[in-house]
Scaffold this active site. Structure first.
Site, short mmCIF file in Angstrom:
data_model
loop_
_atom_site.label_atom_id
_atom_site.label_comp_id
_atom_site.label_asym_id
_atom_site.label_seq_id
_atom_site.Cartn_x
_atom_site.Cartn_y
_atom_site.Cartn_z
N ASP A 135 -15.31 35.62 -48.20
CA ASP A 135 -15.24 36.00 -49.59
C ASP A 135 -16.66 37.14 -49.61
O ASP A 135 -17.34 36.77 -48.52
CB ASP A 135 -16.20 34.69 -50.63
CG ASP A 135 -15.96 35.14 -51.65
OD1 ASP A 135 -14.99 35.97 -52.42
OD2 ASP A 135 -17.16 33.98 -52.85
N TYR A 137 -18.84 40.43 -51.42
CA TYR A 137 -19.68 40.63 -52.81
C TYR A 137 -19.73 42.43 -53.08
O TYR A 137 -21.40 42.73 -52.30
CB TYR A 137 -21.13 40.15 -51.74
CG TYR A 137 -22.48 39.64 -52.39
CD1 TYR A 137 -22.41 38.78 -53.61
CD2 TYR A 137 -23.61 40.55 -52.44
CE1 TYR A 137 -22.66 38.29 -53.77
CE2 TYR A 137 -24.87 40.28 -53.05
CZ TYR A 137 -24.75 38.98 -53.78
OH TYR A 137 -25.34 39.00 -54.86
N HIS A 142 -22.74 42.80 -59.97
CA HIS A 142 -22.92 41.24 -59.59
C HIS A 142 -24.17 41.45 -58.59
O HIS A 142 -25.46 40.84 -59.01
CB HIS A 142 -22.09 40.97 -59.32
CG HIS A 142 -21.86 39.70 -58.00
ND1 HIS A 142 -22.44 38.80 -59.47
CD2 HIS A 142 -21.64 39.29 -57.58
CE1 HIS A 142 -22.52 37.12 -59.26
NE2 HIS A 142 -22.19 37.35 -57.48
N GLU A 208 -16.88 32.32 -60.55
CA GLU A 208 -16.63 34.15 -60.81
C GLU A 208 -15.17 34.47 -60.33
O GLU A 208 -14.35 33.99 -60.31
CB GLU A 208 -17.05 33.81 -58.59
CG GLU A 208 -18.31 33.23 -59.17
CD GLU A 208 -19.68 33.68 -57.01
OE1 GLU A 208 -18.52 33.52 -56.20
OE2 GLU A 208 -20.23 33.48 -57.39
N GLU A 210 -12.47 37.24 -59.56
CA GLU A 210 -12.98 37.99 -57.99
C GLU A 210 -10.78 38.13 -57.97
O GLU A 210 -9.76 37.72 -58.77
CB GLU A 210 -13.15 36.84 -57.04
CG GLU A 210 -14.38 36.31 -56.96
CD GLU A 210 -14.84 35.56 -56.19
OE1 GLU A 210 -14.37 36.50 -54.62
OE2 GLU A 210 -15.99 35.07 -55.79
N ASP A 242 -13.86 31.85 -57.82
CA ASP A 242 -14.66 31.61 -56.38
C ASP A 242 -15.64 30.03 -56.91
O ASP A 242 -16.81 30.69 -57.63
CB ASP A 242 -15.19 32.45 -55.56
CG ASP A 242 -16.92 31.53 -54.78
OD1 ASP A 242 -16.27 30.42 -54.49
OD2 ASP A 242 -17.00 32.63 -54.63
N GLN A 249 -26.62 25.51 -54.66
CA GLN A 249 -25.92 26.93 -53.55
C GLN A 249 -27.69 27.03 -53.71
O GLN A 249 -28.00 27.73 -52.01
CB GLN A 249 -25.52 27.63 -54.76
CG GLN A 249 -24.92 29.15 -53.93
CD GLN A 249 -25.11 30.55 -54.47
OE1 GLN A 249 -23.86 30.05 -55.62
NE2 GLN A 249 -24.26 32.09 -54.23
N TYR A 253 -28.59 28.06 -49.59
CA TYR A 253 -28.56 29.00 -48.88
C TYR A 253 -29.32 30.20 -47.96
O TYR A 253 -28.48 30.42 -47.09
CB TYR A 253 -27.39 30.00 -49.65
CG TYR A 253 -28.74 30.92 -50.50
CD1 TYR A 253 -28.77 32.07 -50.50
CD2 TYR A 253 -29.56 30.38 -51.16
CE1 TYR A 253 -29.20 33.23 -51.04
CE2 TYR A 253 -30.73 31.52 -52.22
CZ TYR A 253 -30.78 32.05 -51.32
OH TYR A 253 -31.39 33.37 -52.06
N LYS A 262 -20.04 25.69 -52.54
CA LYS A 262 -18.61 26.58 -52.77
C LYS A 262 -17.30 26.57 -52.71
O LYS A 262 -16.08 26.17 -52.91
CB LYS A 262 -19.26 27.52 -52.09
CG LYS A 262 -19.76 28.90 -52.32
CD LYS A 262 -19.64 30.23 -53.77
CE LYS A 262 -21.24 30.93 -53.84
NZ LYS A 262 -20.43 31.71 -54.74
CA CA Z 1 -17.65 34.53 -54.62
#
Ligand code: CA
Length: 424
Positions: A135, A137, A142, A208, A210, A242, A249, A253, A262
């Site tokens: 994934d 970014y 965002h 999310e 995507e 996602d 998270q 994280y 996730k």
């Molecule tokens: Ca994502």
């Protein structure tokens, strides 16, 4: 590049309703089953699915060098691995067979009846066995929104962000096809007013928005793929949700990145829209400054003008569109993503899935997650049924749609939907 199947003049003898995502210029590939058929490969046309096993076994795909049984498989991996030249030839042949100007299938009543199945009679399955999932970014908007919320609005982007397409390795085994329901995940949450974490269902469940691409070719370990070569490795694209548990998270994280917030599930749309079908919708990407290192430099139009939207359908009441955005806003393109991913010699595989990262646009209505749309719960969204949402509730279905449109030709992705069930 001229691809016969993309000809905007083509019309199919199969009825394609106005506004359909699946005109003859699209022809996306998927895996489906019916009451009578196991998992087989198909192509979407209008409100029908074309059975590729039937076409192949009855000689309609002769001369394309296809191995026996290539479409009679649970996944498309072996078909995709035949390479761009072959998969393009198959798409072009299917386009011919569906063209109003070609009689072969059109005039063969028995074959037509057997080869075309109404979409409401099929169940779509996961189209590829996903080997690896990464994934990225890649949306500046965002990353800026998230950085502003959790760090510092003045320095929202971390120092590396404009120098490399940031990404992480995700979990392939929990990627599911549209229509699969997911239970609200549980995990460790650290509430701001408490010293100790608690274990409970997430209170900040999010989506999310995507787009993801699927690879068709591998490189040897130790070798790299350049931005110029990258497209030879990409079969096509799907919509991708996602799902994210923001509270899990946020606590977990640091320092290694997303994990249980996730990996409880991600959803993809069932039809793979080929890279070929998206050719007419290329656009120039955003200006990149500071200039990227030479291995990330590229030439040409590598971004895609794809309209994207997200709807939330609550348990009671109609769906509300909560986001409208476009894939063209992505800062990093797929060529750069693949070049960066392999620049250290990492080997990619057939059937890998690479997601873009949340796609947000410049305006508040174009943010691709509830975290941003509701600004971490500070500005709840109102749904059409009068309810408000800071984050997702049990019974909510999140629906992602996407399509590209130019000169009256609409190439769409169908839907990527999933419903949230209560925690187990
Ligand atoms: Ca994502």
């Amino acid at each position: 590049m001229s691809i016969a199947a993309n000809n905007p003049q083509l019309v199919s003898w199969v009825e394609v309703p106005p506004g359909s995502d699946f005109p003859i210029q699209n022809l996306p590939f998927g895996i489906f089953k019916t009451r009578y058929l196991g998992a087989v490969a198909g192509v979407a046309i209008g409100n029908h699915v074309l059975d590729l096993v039937y076409l192949h076994e009855n000689g309609f795909l002769d001369g394309l060098g296809l191995p026996a049984g290539i479409f009679n498989q649970r996944y498309l991996n072996n078909f995709i691995a035949l390479g761009r030249k072959t998969t393009r030839a198959v798409r072009n042949r299917i386009s011919e067979l569906l063209s109003a100007e070609v009689a072969a299938l059109q005039q063969n009543v028995a074959a037509r009846e057997l080869a075309l199945i109404p979409m409401q009679e099929v169940q779509m399955l996961l189209p590829v066995q996903i080997s690896n999932y990464t994934d990225f970014y890649s949306s500046e908007e965002h990353a800026t929104n998230v950085g502003s919320m959790f760090r510092d609005p003045k320095n929202a982007l971390l120092p590396n962000w404009k120098h490399l397409p940031v990404g992480y390795h995700g979990r392939a085994s929990s990627i599911v096809v549209s229509g699969t329901n997911l239970h609200r995940p549980k995990g460790q949450i650290k509430l701001p007013d408490s010293e100790m974490p608690v274990f409970c269902p997430t209170q900040k469940l999010d989506f999310e928005l995507e787009l993801a691409f699927i690879t068709s070719k591998s490189n040897a370990l130790g070798t790299s793929i350049t931005t110029t070569e990258a497209e030879d490795y990409i079969f096509g694209f799907v919509l991708f949700n996602d799902w994210s548990a923001r509270d899990i998270q946020q606590w977990e994280y640091v320092p290694l990145g997303p994990f249980l917030g996730k990996n409880f599930g991600s959803t993809i749309s069932p039809w793979i829209v080929t890279m070929d079908a998206l050719e007419p919708f290329r656009v120039r990407g955003p200006e990149q400054f500071p200039h990227v290192l030479p291995y990330l430099a590229y030439e040409g139009d590598k971004s895609f003008d794809i309209n994207l939207e997200v709807l939330i359908e609550p348990q009671e009441g109609e769906a509300t569109t909560v986001c409208r955005t476009n894939a063209k806003y992505l800062y990093w393109n797929v060529n750069q993503q693949l070049a960066h991913h392999t620049v250290n010699g990492c080997n990619i595989q057939v059937g890998d899935l690479y997601a873009s990262g949340t796609i947000s646009g410049p305006s508040p209505g174009s943010f691709g997650s509830l975290l941003e749309l509701g600004w971490n719960g500070q500005r709840p969204l109102q749904l059409a049924n009068g309810q408000h949402r800071k984050f997702l509730e049990d019974g909510d279905t999140v629906i992602i749609k996407g399509y590209a449109e130019r000169n009256g030709i609409r190439v769409g992705f169908g839907t990527c939907a999933g419903k949230i069930l209560p925690a187990l």
